[in-house]
Motif scaffolding. Sequence first.
Motif, PDB file in Angstrom:
ATOM      1  N   GLN A   1      -7.261  -9.578   0.310  1.00 39.04           N
ATOM      2  CA  GLN A   1      -7.115  -8.749   1.728  1.00 39.04           C
ATOM      3  C   GLN A   1      -7.047  -6.998   0.650  1.00 39.04           C
ATOM      4  OE1 GLN A   1      -3.254 -10.373   3.584  1.00 39.04           O
ATOM      5  NE2 GLN A   1      -4.710 -10.666   4.813  1.00 39.04           N
ATOM      6  N   ASN A   2      -8.085  -6.461   1.100  1.00 44.12           N
ATOM      7  CA  ASN A   2      -7.478  -5.224   0.329  1.00 44.12           C
ATOM      8  C   ASN A   2      -8.558  -4.738  -0.496  1.00 44.12           C
ATOM      9  OD1 ASN A   2      -6.507  -4.993   3.144  1.00 44.12           O
ATOM     10  ND2 ASN A   2      -4.775  -3.268   2.587  1.00 44.12           N
ATOM     11  N   ASN A   3      -9.348  -5.444  -0.861  1.00 40.58           N
ATOM     12  CA  ASN A   3      -9.781  -5.977  -2.145  1.00 40.58           C
ATOM     13  C   ASN A   3      -8.596  -6.215  -3.645  1.00 40.58           C
ATOM     14  OD1 ASN A   3     -12.014  -5.217  -0.930  1.00 40.58           O
ATOM     15  ND2 ASN A   3     -12.499  -4.342  -2.770  1.00 40.58           N
TER      16      ASN A   3
ATOM     17  N   GLU B   1       0.968  -1.224  -0.338  1.00 42.34           N
ATOM     18  CA  GLU B   1       0.079  -0.261   0.245  1.00 42.34           C
ATOM     19  C   GLU B   1       0.686   0.963   0.465  1.00 42.34           C
ATOM     20  OE1 GLU B   1      -3.406   0.377  -0.441  1.00 42.34           O
ATOM     21  OE2 GLU B   1      -3.754  -1.833   0.231  1.00 42.34           O
ATOM     22  N   GLY B   2       1.405   0.963   0.574  1.00 42.23           N
ATOM     23  CA  GLY B   2       2.243   2.336   1.284  1.00 42.23           C
ATOM     24  C   GLY B   2       3.604   2.924   0.194  1.00 42.23           C
ATOM     25  N   ASP B   3       3.886   1.176  -0.779  1.00 44.61           N
ATOM     26  CA  ASP B   3       4.928   1.948  -2.344  1.00 44.61           C
ATOM     27  C   ASP B   3       3.913   1.947  -3.299  1.00 44.61           C
ATOM     28  OD1 ASP B   3       6.515   1.902  -0.090  1.00 44.61           O
ATOM     29  OD2 ASP B   3       7.098  -0.950  -0.968  1.00 44.61           O
ATOM     30  N   GLY B   4       2.857   2.450  -3.695  1.00 43.46           N
ATOM     31  CA  GLY B   4       1.613   2.241  -4.721  1.00 43.46           C
ATOM     32  C   GLY B   4       2.091   0.950  -5.490  1.00 43.46           C
ATOM     33  N   ARG B   5       2.217  -0.184  -4.712  1.00 48.40           N
ATOM     34  CA  ARG B   5       2.307  -1.309  -5.526  1.00 48.40           C
ATOM     35  C   ARG B   5       1.173  -2.243  -5.814  1.00 48.40           C
ATOM     36  NH1 ARG B   5       7.114  -4.131  -2.485  1.00 48.40           N
ATOM     37  NH2 ARG B   5       6.302  -5.325  -3.418  1.00 48.40           N
ATOM     38  N   ILE B   6      -0.158  -1.697  -5.365  1.00 51.26           N
ATOM     39  CA  ILE B   6      -1.400  -2.589  -6.302  1.00 51.26           C
ATOM     40  C   ILE B   6      -1.202  -1.689  -7.093  1.00 51.26           C
ATOM     41  CG2 ILE B   6      -3.546  -2.369  -4.726  1.00 51.26           C
ATOM     42  CD1 ILE B   6      -2.305  -2.430  -2.183  1.00 51.26           C
ATOM     43  N   ALA B   7      -1.735  -2.174  -8.469  1.00 54.37           N
ATOM     44  CA  ALA B   7      -2.134  -1.706  -9.518  1.00 54.37           C
ATOM     45  C   ALA B   7      -3.386  -1.662  -9.828  1.00 54.37           C
ATOM     46  CB  ALA B   7      -0.935  -2.671 -10.599  1.00 54.37           C
ATOM     47  N   PHE B   8      -3.661  -2.546  -9.699  1.00 58.18           N
ATOM     48  CA  PHE B   8      -5.322  -3.015  -9.246  1.00 58.18           C
ATOM     49  C   PHE B   8      -6.346  -3.219  -8.238  1.00 58.18           C
ATOM     50  CE2 PHE B   8      -3.767  -3.729 -14.119  1.00 58.18           C
ATOM     51  CZ  PHE B   8      -4.450  -2.910 -14.468  1.00 58.18           C
ATOM     52  N   ARG B   9      -7.477  -2.583  -7.903  1.00 59.81           N
ATOM     53  CA  ARG B   9      -8.387  -3.293  -7.155  1.00 59.81           C
ATOM     54  C   ARG B   9      -9.795  -3.474  -7.569  1.00 59.81           C
ATOM     55  NH1 ARG B   9      -6.237  -1.813  -1.771  1.00 59.81           N
ATOM     56  NH2 ARG B   9      -5.236   0.350  -2.669  1.00 59.81           N
ATOM     57  N   TYR B  10      -9.794  -3.895  -6.724  1.00 64.68           N
ATOM     58  CA  TYR B  10     -12.002  -4.638  -7.196  1.00 64.68           C
ATOM     59  C   TYR B  10     -12.349  -3.445  -6.455  1.00 64.68           C
ATOM     60  CZ  TYR B  10      -9.676  -9.597  -8.034  1.00 64.68           C
ATOM     61  OH  TYR B  10      -9.043 -10.718  -8.159  1.00 64.68           O
ATOM     62  N   VAL B  11     -13.440  -2.939  -6.957  1.00 61.35           N
ATOM     63  CA  VAL B  11     -14.284  -1.884  -6.946  1.00 61.35           C
ATOM     64  C   VAL B  11     -15.777  -2.089  -7.625  1.00 61.35           C
ATOM     65  CG1 VAL B  11     -12.730  -0.396  -6.407  1.00 61.35           C
ATOM     66  CG2 VAL B  11     -14.011  -0.706  -8.996  1.00 61.35           C
ATOM     67  N   ASP B  12     -16.677  -1.625  -6.820  1.00 59.38           N
ATOM     68  CA  ASP B  12     -17.739  -1.224  -7.383  1.00 59.38           C
ATOM     69  C   ASP B  12     -18.084  -0.625  -8.473  1.00 59.38           C
ATOM     70  OD1 ASP B  12     -18.078   0.578  -6.270  1.00 59.38           O
ATOM     71  OD2 ASP B  12     -19.248   0.316  -4.332  1.00 59.38           O
ATOM     72  N   GLN B  13     -19.280  -0.456  -8.806  1.00 59.92           N
ATOM     73  CA  GLN B  13     -19.250   1.337 -10.167  1.00 59.92           C
ATOM     74  C   GLN B  13     -18.725   2.577 -10.251  1.00 59.92           C
ATOM     75  OE1 GLN B  13     -19.930   0.091 -13.326  1.00 59.92           O
ATOM     76  NE2 GLN B  13     -21.229  -1.943 -12.966  1.00 59.92           N
ATOM     77  N   ASN B  14     -18.998   2.816  -8.515  1.00 59.59           N
ATOM     78  CA  ASN B  14     -18.537   3.797  -8.196  1.00 59.59           C
ATOM     79  C   ASN B  14     -17.433   3.905  -7.944  1.00 59.59           C
ATOM     80  OD1 ASN B  14     -21.281   4.970  -8.073  1.00 59.59           O
ATOM     81  ND2 ASN B  14     -22.223   3.871  -5.832  1.00 59.59           N
ATOM     82  N   GLY B  15     -16.672   3.042  -7.790  1.00 53.21           N
ATOM     83  CA  GLY B  15     -14.749   2.938  -7.712  1.00 53.21           C
ATOM     84  C   GLY B  15     -14.486   2.910  -5.937  1.00 53.21           C
ATOM     85  N   GLU B  16     -15.594   2.246  -5.506  1.00 56.58           N
ATOM     86  CA  GLU B  16     -16.015   1.730  -4.186  1.00 56.58           C
ATOM     87  C   GLU B  16     -15.467   0.606  -3.835  1.00 56.58           C
ATOM     88  OE1 GLU B  16     -15.503   4.247  -1.624  1.00 56.58           O
ATOM     89  OE2 GLU B  16     -16.294   5.904  -2.932  1.00 56.58           O
ATOM     90  N   ALA B  17     -13.683   0.602  -2.737  1.00 52.59           N
ATOM     91  CA  ALA B  17     -13.592  -1.108  -2.657  1.00 52.59           C
ATOM     92  C   ALA B  17     -14.628  -1.641  -1.167  1.00 52.59           C
ATOM     93  CB  ALA B  17     -11.664  -1.041  -1.662  1.00 52.59           C
ATOM     94  N   THR B  18     -15.719  -2.001  -2.039  1.00 50.58           N
ATOM     95  CA  THR B  18     -17.183  -2.593  -0.816  1.00 50.58           C
ATOM     96  C   THR B  18     -16.544  -4.710  -0.872  1.00 50.58           C
ATOM     97  OG1 THR B  18     -18.258  -3.286  -2.453  1.00 50.58           O
ATOM     98  CG2 THR B  18     -18.158  -1.065  -1.331  1.00 50.58           C
ATOM     99  N   LYS B  19     -16.495  -5.060   0.342  1.00 48.66           N
ATOM    100  CA  LYS B  19     -16.370  -6.694   0.611  1.00 48.66           C
ATOM    101  C   LYS B  19     -17.660  -6.989  -0.853  1.00 48.66           C
ATOM    102  CE  LYS B  19     -17.222  -9.799   3.513  1.00 48.66           C
ATOM    103  NZ  LYS B  19     -17.871  -9.893   5.246  1.00 48.66           N
ATOM    104  N   LEU B  20     -18.791  -6.422  -1.188  1.00 46.83           N
ATOM    105  CA  LEU B  20     -19.696  -6.662  -2.603  1.00 46.83           C
ATOM    106  C   LEU B  20     -19.408  -6.755  -3.850  1.00 46.83           C
ATOM    107  CD1 LEU B  20     -23.670  -5.999  -1.620  1.00 46.83           C
ATOM    108  CD2 LEU B  20     -22.783  -8.506  -2.095  1.00 46.83           C
ATOM    109  N   SER B  21     -17.962  -5.937  -3.680  1.00 46.45           N
ATOM    110  CA  SER B  21     -17.246  -5.668  -5.481  1.00 46.45           C
ATOM    111  C   SER B  21     -16.390  -6.493  -5.052  1.00 46.45           C
ATOM    112  CB  SER B  21     -17.481  -4.293  -5.333  1.00 46.45           C
ATOM    113  OG  SER B  21     -15.958  -4.087  -4.444  1.00 46.45           O
TER     114      SER B  21
END
Lengths: 79, 229
Positions: B184-186, B158-178
């Motif tokens: 971990q951390n979507n 997270e700190g190094d910006g090494r997460i390229a892609f995250r699972y999100v919903d249509q609004n761009g929110e990383a939720t449990k459902l998405s």
Amino acid sequence: MKARVHITLKNGVLDPQGKAIQHALDALGFNGVDDVRQGKYIEIDLADTDKATAEANVEEMCKKLLSNMVIENYSIDID
Amino acid sequence: MKSAVVTFPASNCNRDMFDALEKITGQRPHEIWHQDTDIPDVDLIALPGGFSFGDYLRCGAMAARSPAINGVMAHAERGGNIIGVCNGFQVLTEMGLLPGALMRNRSLKFVCKTVQLKVENADSTFTNAYTDGQVIDIPVAHHDGNYFADDQTLAELEGDGRIAFRYVDQNGEATKLSNPNGSQNNIAGIMNKRGNILGMMPHPERLIEDAQGGIDGRGFFESIINSLN
């Protein structure tokens, strides 16, 4: 000689399969199951006759292939 | 861009990867078999999706110990670019080139659907054709995509910006459902510290032309080409 290797998930690593087994046991009426962790058991027949050599060999096998040290622990029994 | 696709027994997305690379780069990738000990000098090595060696022992475990892997390792050490998609991501973690591990999906079910991904860091070799925070549609198809790493590793990623892609919903929110698999951390895709290796569970190679229903995956490959120029 025969080596028996147990591979188990480290503490803190979520085990969805273990959780599913726990729920199934509960559904079957086995109450009081606090937790279930699923692992692997591997038997290896070895040409080694020296126990110490065999142990060292299997230890290397565990580190290089049999377990993933990021998520798993291993234990070795040899006889 | 010169590229190579490594195929293992029971890889099944190697043709898709090959076609995507050929269409976008205009050059035929080298086809590498898992027993090949030589990998030509290329700009990119791709490890495709599938179920190499039947997922025996652990997903990607056998493939990560194949003869061809020595060439992949050497390429990595030279700073060459490597992508691992789906099973390829699992292979990269088993090789130790990327941290963490991919575990059985939290639902225990095989998940096959299109998901939304948020581009978390558009300043990388693999994402520069997208914009920061852009939400793209990319398909997933896996049983073992549940990303796990210890707390310290997660904090570093997270700190190094090494997460390229995250699972999100249509609004761009990383939720449990998405989150399709319990990662971990979507987390859907990560990079190594040096920034030349990326692994992701979703399949950008499956959305590179309109006939496939969209082109959101093109940017991934175009980014790599951009980074070479």
